[in-house]
Design an enzyme around this catalytic site. Structure first.
Site: not given
Length: 142
Positions: A95, A98, A57, A46, A44, A55
C-alpha cells in the site's frame, strides 16, 4: 548466508502464516532482503480499531530498524491472501504507506530495491521507484 528470489518469496509466505488477521482474514507476509544476505520478515497485525492495523511491510521495516539493519535493501517480497489461500489470486502490492516505509529503509542504503509482488500465476517485479515515483525521503529534509 545469502537469499535468492525464491527463498525471499518463501520467507514472505512463511511470515504470512504468522499474521494476526481476525477481522479481514487476509494474511500478508513480507520479507526484506539485504545486501549482506540477511532477511527480515513481518506479517500483518490487525486491531479492532482498524486504523491501528500494521501491514506486513511496516512490521518488517520496524523490526529491521529496531534490530539495526541499516545495510543496502536489495529486494522485498510481498504475498497475501485469505487464510489457507495465501498466494492465490492476483499479486499483492504494498500500500502507499508501506511504499513510503520501504523508501525510508532504501534511502538509508542508497538503493532502489526490487519489489516482488507475488500472485498465484505470476510475480510482478518492479523497482520501488516505479511504485513510489518522486518519493519524499530523508534527502527531502536537507
Amino acid at each position: 548466508m545469502s537469499w535468492t528470489r525464491d527463498s525471499l518469496i518463501a520467507a514472505a509466505r512463511n511470515a504470512a502464516s504468522s499474521a494476526y488477521a481476525p477481522y479481514s482474514n487476509f494474511h500478508v507476509g513480507a520479507a526484506l532482503g539485504f545486501a549482506d544476505g540477511s532477511v527480515v520478515t513481518g506479517a500483518n497485525v490487525e486491531n479492532a480499531s482498524y486504523g491501528l492495523t500494521l501491514c506486513a511491510e511496516t512490521v518488517a521495516v520496524g523490526k529491521a530498524l529496531s534490530e539495526e539493519w541499516r545495510g543496502k535493501l536489495e529486494a522485498v517480497a510481498v504475498i497475501g491472501g485469505k487464510a489457507g489461500a495465501v498466494g492465490q489470486g492476483d499479486p499483492v502490492t504494498p500500500c502507499g504507506r508501506c511504499r513510503q516505509m520501504l523508501n525510508e529503509v532504501a534511502a538509508l542504503g542508497g538503493s532502489d530495491p526490487l519489489v516482488l509482488c507475488v500472485g498465484e500465476q505470476s510475480v510482478t517485479e518492479l523497482p520501488l521507484s516505479a511504485l513510489l515515483p518522486h518519493a519524499f525521503g530523508p534527502a527531502s529534509l536537507d
